[in-house]
Design an enzyme around this catalytic site. Structure first.
Site, mmCIF file in Angstrom:
data_model
loop_
_atom_site.group_PDB
_atom_site.id
_atom_site.type_symbol
_atom_site.label_atom_id
_atom_site.label_comp_id
_atom_site.label_asym_id
_atom_site.label_seq_id
_atom_site.Cartn_x
_atom_site.Cartn_y
_atom_site.Cartn_z
ATOM 1 N N HIS A 69 -29.114 10.891 -13.305
ATOM 2 C CA HIS A 69 -30.265 10.029 -13.972
ATOM 3 C C HIS A 69 -31.254 8.820 -13.514
ATOM 4 O O HIS A 69 -32.530 8.714 -13.317
ATOM 5 C CB HIS A 69 -30.559 11.009 -15.177
ATOM 6 C CG HIS A 69 -29.869 11.386 -16.292
ATOM 7 N ND1 HIS A 69 -30.837 12.682 -16.393
ATOM 8 C CD2 HIS A 69 -28.434 12.576 -16.255
ATOM 9 C CE1 HIS A 69 -29.873 13.481 -16.404
ATOM 10 N NE2 HIS A 69 -28.896 13.494 -16.769
ATOM 11 N N ARG A 74 -41.611 10.584 -7.916
ATOM 12 C CA ARG A 74 -41.494 12.359 -9.107
ATOM 13 C C ARG A 74 -42.326 11.460 -10.289
ATOM 14 O O ARG A 74 -42.452 12.239 -11.164
ATOM 15 C CB ARG A 74 -39.762 12.035 -8.867
ATOM 16 C CG ARG A 74 -39.465 13.004 -10.064
ATOM 17 C CD ARG A 74 -37.966 12.393 -10.256
ATOM 18 N NE ARG A 74 -37.347 13.386 -11.141
ATOM 19 C CZ ARG A 74 -36.960 13.125 -12.727
ATOM 20 N NH1 ARG A 74 -37.966 11.675 -12.802
ATOM 21 N NH2 ARG A 74 -36.752 14.052 -13.745
ATOM 22 N N GLY A 90 -34.552 21.077 -19.573
ATOM 23 C CA GLY A 90 -33.696 20.834 -18.485
ATOM 24 C C GLY A 90 -34.408 19.400 -18.953
ATOM 25 O O GLY A 90 -34.089 18.543 -17.858
ATOM 26 N N GLU A 138 -31.690 21.653 -23.575
ATOM 27 C CA GLU A 138 -30.479 20.248 -22.407
ATOM 28 C C GLU A 138 -29.269 20.608 -22.843
ATOM 29 O O GLU A 138 -29.114 20.882 -24.120
ATOM 30 C CB GLU A 138 -30.969 18.379 -22.760
ATOM 31 C CG GLU A 138 -29.709 17.851 -21.682
ATOM 32 C CD GLU A 138 -30.021 18.603 -20.698
ATOM 33 O OE1 GLU A 138 -28.598 18.052 -19.932
ATOM 34 O OE2 GLU A 138 -30.970 18.378 -19.973
ATOM 35 N N GLU A 143 -31.153 29.929 -20.827
ATOM 36 C CA GLU A 143 -31.323 31.373 -21.700
ATOM 37 C C GLU A 143 -30.783 31.527 -22.523
ATOM 38 O O GLU A 143 -31.214 33.103 -22.819
ATOM 39 C CB GLU A 143 -30.225 31.744 -20.231
ATOM 40 C CG GLU A 143 -31.169 31.999 -19.108
ATOM 41 C CD GLU A 143 -30.367 30.151 -18.228
ATOM 42 O OE1 GLU A 143 -29.770 30.036 -16.608
ATOM 43 O OE2 GLU A 143 -29.845 29.454 -18.541
ATOM 44 N N GLU A 189 -38.151 19.700 -14.056
ATOM 45 C CA GLU A 189 -38.129 18.817 -12.443
ATOM 46 C C GLU A 189 -36.811 19.975 -12.771
ATOM 47 O O GLU A 189 -36.494 19.267 -12.825
ATOM 48 C CB GLU A 189 -38.082 17.335 -13.522
ATOM 49 C CG GLU A 189 -38.314 17.182 -11.464
ATOM 50 C CD GLU A 189 -37.050 16.963 -11.218
ATOM 51 O OE1 GLU A 189 -36.388 17.962 -10.533
ATOM 52 O OE2 GLU A 189 -36.203 16.204 -11.482
ATOM 53 N N GLU A 202 -29.453 24.112 -6.101
ATOM 54 C CA GLU A 202 -28.705 24.593 -7.123
ATOM 55 C C GLU A 202 -29.491 25.374 -8.399
ATOM 56 O O GLU A 202 -28.763 25.367 -9.392
ATOM 57 C CB GLU A 202 -29.616 22.704 -7.975
ATOM 58 C CG GLU A 202 -28.502 21.669 -7.206
ATOM 59 C CD GLU A 202 -29.195 20.616 -8.423
ATOM 60 O OE1 GLU A 202 -30.449 20.173 -9.188
ATOM 61 O OE2 GLU A 202 -29.227 19.758 -8.090
#
Length: 387
Positions: A75, A84, A111, A133, A162, A178, A187
């Site tokens: 992070h 970004r 995320g 998260e 999900e 992101e 990923e």
């Protein structure tokens, strides 16, 4: 003269009814039928176990993936990535007037990580932000949003995207995430974002980013080849060139994530995929195939291919690019180096195909195949694993 039809025996009549077991005893036929039933049951058992095994592998991949994002160092790299951060800051700020005027906008941050995008959205006028998260970082995320966003606007949900549950009939106005990895697709986080979109985004809702495209271009990079491979030809005065084939196979097996000198690009970029985040499906992400055709200029050499991606954020435009000529990002570029470079001589035309496919065993990976041919050169196909 009338021809008689061949006489049919009792055995022939039985063959019409049961050609495979004709003439066999009822006991033996019953035994064979029983074996067929057992075979079918066994096949179903194998199929069920295979599906369970695949599900277990996906779960394992997810656990490793989420554990990696509990590491604060990852992070920190992302938060120090100014292009970004500024792309998302500008994109969300561009929505501020609309969100404030409406007064009831709900945003989902898929995320959320350290909460940067969630806090940007809350400060831009979103009435309610769901920070989703799944990693252990969610514990600290709660403290971050309490200290940095208007009271009660950001709600942390510690779950897989999900598994996100909202009240019956509840819809959201914006999904921000992101999700992009190396080579855009690595990923494989995008399906998680799409799962939230398909369940909860209202008609006319907004995706940030709204579009993403992946590009690839032919590359000459003698510096990399010299650094990684020529090194073995003279190691402290010792000839270790016998190791060059092994070093080549090892270095070229997987793509390299590094900063590429734009001067090394030999031609224009080819678009591998262009994803509209409002409409793309998970099935669309399984395979991409694009034709390649370019010239290696006289005196130049094809060492491989460089790739990068770009993102559009609705009306705010294409705010993020990881191209070689742009300011560097933590994604850098992804390069695929050929085991044997192709010399341009006096200038030759190279044609072929680039194929990108979901990895069959690693659920978050991809396999990239380059199939190339040039006049007077042996056709070659080289495969690289993103895993």
């Amino acid at each position: 003269l009338k021809l008689q039809e061949p006489r049919r025996s009792a055995m022939d009549d039985e063959d019409d009814r049961d050609p495979g077991l004709a003439g066999l005893s009822p006991e033996f036929q019953a035994m064979v039928g029983g074996l067929a039933g057992h075979t079918a049951s066994f096949a179903k058992l194998i199929e069920r176990r295979t599906k369970l095994s695949e599900a277990a592998e996906r779960k394992k991949d997810d656990e490793v993936y989420l554990d990696s994002y509990a590491d604060l160092a990852i992070h920190e790299d992302m938060l120090r990535d100014i292009p970004r951060v500024e792309a998302y800051r500008k994109a969300i700020a561009a929505c501020s007037d609309d969100w404030t005027a409406r007064g009831d906008v709900t945003v989902v941050d898929v995320g959320a990580g350290t909460g940067l995008l969630s806090i940007f959205a809350a400060r831009a006028g979103a009435k309610h932000v769901l920070a989703v998260e799944a990693s252990r970082l969610a514990h600290y995320l709660r403290e971050v949003v309490v200290r940095n966003s208007p009271h009660g606007r950001v709600e942390v949900r510690e779950c897989l995207a999900e598994n996100l549950e909202l009240e019956a009939g509840q819809a959201v106005d914006v999904i921000v995430s992101e999700w992009m990895g190396y080579f855009l697709l690595f990923e494989n986080m995008l399906p998680s974002v799409l799962a939230v979109r398909d369940r909860y985004l209202r008609p006319g809702g907004q995706m940030l980013p709204s579009k993403c495209r992946l590009l690839v271009a032919p590359l000459e990079d003698g510096a990399w080849r010299s650094e990684r491979l020529d090194f073995w030809k003279d190691v402290h005065g010792i000839d270790m060139s016998a190791l060059v084939p092994l070093a080549t196979a090892t270095a070229c097996e997987r793509p390299q994530h590094r900063l590429i000198d734009a001067a090394g690009l030999l031609g224009s970029a080819v678009e591998v995929c262009n994803l509209d985040l409002l409409h793309v499906t998970e099935a669309d992400l399984k395979r991409f195939e694009v034709p390649l055709s370019f010239e290696i200029p006289p005196g130049r050499r094809l060492d491989g291919f460089a790739s990068w991606f770009e993102c559009e954020f609705g009306d705010a435009g294409w705010l993020l690019s990881t191209a070689p000529e742009q300011p560097p990002t933590h994604w850098r570029q992804t390069a695929f180096y050929l085991r044997q470079p192709i010399s341009g001589g006096g200038g030759i035309l190279v044609s072929g195909t680039l194929i990108v496919e979901k990895h069959e065993t690693y659920s978050r990976g991809y396999r990239v195949t380059l199939d190339l041919e040039a006049p007077g050169r042996k056709r070659r196909a080289e495969t690289f694993e993103l895993r």
